[in-house]
Design a protein around this motif. Structure first.
Motif, PDB file in Angstrom:
ATOM      1  N   ASP A   1      46.975  39.015  52.912  1.00  0.00           N
ATOM      2  CA  ASP A   1      48.165  38.834  53.744  1.00  0.00           C
ATOM      3  C   ASP A   1      48.949  37.601  53.308  1.00  0.00           C
ATOM      4  N   GLY A   2      50.281  37.738  53.196  1.00  0.00           N
ATOM      5  CA  GLY A   2      51.159  36.599  53.013  1.00  0.00           C
ATOM      6  C   GLY A   2      51.020  35.871  51.703  1.00  0.00           C
ATOM      7  N   ASP A   3      50.441  36.487  50.687  1.00  0.00           N
ATOM      8  CA  ASP A   3      50.264  35.824  49.391  1.00  0.00           C
ATOM      9  C   ASP A   3      50.472  36.849  48.283  1.00  0.00           C
ATOM     10  N   PRO A   4      51.732  37.095  47.884  1.00  0.00           N
ATOM     11  CA  PRO A   4      52.016  38.130  46.877  1.00  0.00           C
ATOM     12  C   PRO A   4      51.280  37.909  45.552  1.00  0.00           C
ATOM     13  N   ALA A   5      51.097  36.655  45.164  1.00  0.00           N
ATOM     14  CA  ALA A   5      50.430  36.385  43.885  1.00  0.00           C
ATOM     15  C   ALA A   5      48.969  36.843  43.939  1.00  0.00           C
ATOM     16  N   ARG A   6      48.274  36.490  45.013  1.00  0.00           N
ATOM     17  CA  ARG A   6      46.875  36.904  45.126  1.00  0.00           C
ATOM     18  C   ARG A   6      46.762  38.411  45.347  1.00  0.00           C
ATOM     19  N   ASP A   7      47.760  38.990  46.023  1.00  0.00           N
ATOM     20  CA  ASP A   7      47.759  40.434  46.214  1.00  0.00           C
ATOM     21  C   ASP A   7      47.863  41.149  44.866  1.00  0.00           C
ATOM     22  N   ALA A   8      48.774  40.675  44.011  1.00  0.00           N
ATOM     23  CA  ALA A   8      48.903  41.252  42.670  1.00  0.00           C
ATOM     24  C   ALA A   8      47.630  41.021  41.862  1.00  0.00           C
ATOM     25  N   GLN A   9      47.020  39.865  42.055  1.00  0.00           N
ATOM     26  CA  GLN A   9      45.765  39.561  41.366  1.00  0.00           C
ATOM     27  C   GLN A   9      44.669  40.534  41.775  1.00  0.00           C
ATOM     28  N   ALA A  10      44.640  40.898  43.051  1.00  0.00           N
ATOM     29  CA  ALA A  10      43.618  41.824  43.536  1.00  0.00           C
ATOM     30  C   ALA A  10      43.782  43.201  42.900  1.00  0.00           C
TER      31      ALA A  10
END
Length: 440
Positions: free
Chosen positions: A142-151
């Motif tokens: 949630d609320g972290d596009p960079a970590r979301d893309a990393q996932a």
């Protein structure tokens, strides 16, 4: 050119599924029996502490066999909720799996995907699978596009590591909308609520029989939203509100000279109630820390029980107890929700039972349920529509068995028809339909 050999994989926090093209002469996609006739498999791996390595690595059991190995007391390490690791810094770390062995978390995920792939390949006569559609939540983080893309990149890397050459991704609630679309005969605007073990995802989608054959459905996706709160969070809340109370969670320590008392340290019980952190509680350093804190407890029995859980490594047992209590009180069963439930803690202390009521569970989950219901409303608002524009609510995912959660979501959409999809299979079936459109 020969049609690629493709599948769809619903890699879920709690359960997973694989869809393959239906047998020759039939249309559509079909979910693969992964264990016996079961079309879904628990997302679980058990690493045995003993036994030789083979070509795939250390000795392991998967799915229901993994859960059985843990329950039967084999020496080793149970891994669940691996999807929760994606997007975190744990992915590249190693974890102890018993017998002096360790495994990288990324390899745990890849090994589970390889198991799914191999079972599916066996089901289709040994033909290698090279193409796949993978489901993903609206937000891994949630609320972290960079970590979301990393996932997503991490999940893609794990899939490529086990032999998939071409990959596509689809949001899980949108996949569920495709499954719903196959069942209707008129155009509708449907809000899909996909609430599983790790995330609560919502998609507002325009569906209908005239739209099924279109490959590009971006114009029909009116909005999507989600929060990283779901079934494993509910289990954690129930665990902290009931079984962990027997271990001193939330209790006060001895009275101090000024007449006040401090709450006993809660870090260890918080971690014990969190699936992917349970095994971190068994290290010698943490055991020594807890042993040295006996004076922090006004009730020596609470400290003794906590030590017993750590020394006997009963954290996963308590997590399973919490999940079972949630199911009994939440309304999953055929006879509806129970009003009370007694947690059997006899493995910690002979004869120990801890009572818990449905009202207490509803209170424990209140803030999580409110956030999820608010996310459903925000999904519609982000699409620029009002609740009156929603024709149907389509519920899928294991956590939609919680009746008070479904009621809380539906309260904002009183005119919408409620439809309960296959709690564990709707996303896999919808991903399969998408895979046929992409690769077929």
């Amino acid at each position: 050119m020969a049609m690629p050999s493709f599948c769809a994989i619903d890699f879920g926090t709690s359960n997973s599924a694989v869809a393959l093209p239906a047998p020759q002469g039939a249309e559509g996609m079909a979910l693969v029996p992964l264990e016996g006739q079961a079309r879904t498999m628990p997302t679980a791996v058990f690493y045995y502490a003993e036994g030789p390595h083979d070509a795939d690595g250390p000795p392991r059991a998967f799915g229901r066999a993994a859960l059985a190995a843990y329950v039967e007391g084999f020496d080793g390490r149970l891994m669940r909720s691996m999807k929760s690791i994606l997007g975190s810094d744990l992915l590249e770390r190693h974890t102890d799996v018993g017998g002096g062995r360790s495994a990288k978390y990324a390899d745990v995920v890849a090994g589970y995907l390889k198991r799914l792939k191999r079972v599916a390949e066996t089901h289709q006569g040994g033909r290698p699978l090279t193409h796949a559609v993978l489901g993903r939540p609206v937000f891994f983080v949630d609320g972290d596009p960079a970590r979301d893309a990393q996932a997503q990149a991490a999940l893609e890397a794990c899939a490529r590591a086990v032999g998939f050459e071409e990959l596509a991704f689809q949001f899980e609630p949108i996949a569920a909308a495709f499954d719903y679309e196959s069942q209707i005969d008129a155009e509708q605007t449907v809000l899909v609520a996909d609430i599983g073990g790790g995330t609560s995802d919502f998609s507002l989608v325009r569906v209908g029989p005239q739209r099924r054959t279109q490959l590009d459905r971006r114009a029909d996706i009116l909005g999507h939203h989600g929060v990283h709160i779901a079934g494993t969070d509910f289990d954690r809340r129930v665990n902290l509100a009931a079984p962990m109370r027997a271990l001193g969670h939330g209790a006060l320590g001895p009275q101090r000279p000024d007449g006040t008392a401090r709450e006993v340290p809660s870090g260890i019980t918080f971690d014990l109630a969190t699936w992917h952190l349970i095994n971190t509680c068994y290290t010698p350093a943490r055991l020594a820390e807890v042993r040295g804190r006996k004076a922090d407890y006004a009730d020596p029995a609470q400290h003794a029980r906590l030590l017993a859980v750590l020394e006997l490594q009963l954290g996963h047992h308590l997590a399973n107890q919490a999940e079972a209590g949630k199911i009994a009180l939440g309304g999953h069963g055929p006879d509806g929700p129970h009003s009370t439930h007694a947690f059997d803690l006899g493995e910690i202390e002979a004869g120990l039972r801890w009572p818990f009521s449905r009202a207490q569970m509803v209170e424990a989950l209140q803030s999580d349920v409110a956030q999820i219901a608010r996310a459903a409303q925000e999904c519609v608002q982000l699409a620029g529509l009002t609740p009156a524009a929603v024709d149907a609510l389509y519920f899928t995912g294991g956590s939609t068995g919680l009746t008070h959660l479904v009621d809380a979501i539906a309260a904002a959409f009183p005119q919408a028809r409620r439809v309960q999809g296959d709690a564990l299979a709707s996303v896999g079936q919808g991903l399969g339909l998408h895979a046929r459109r992409v690769f077929g």
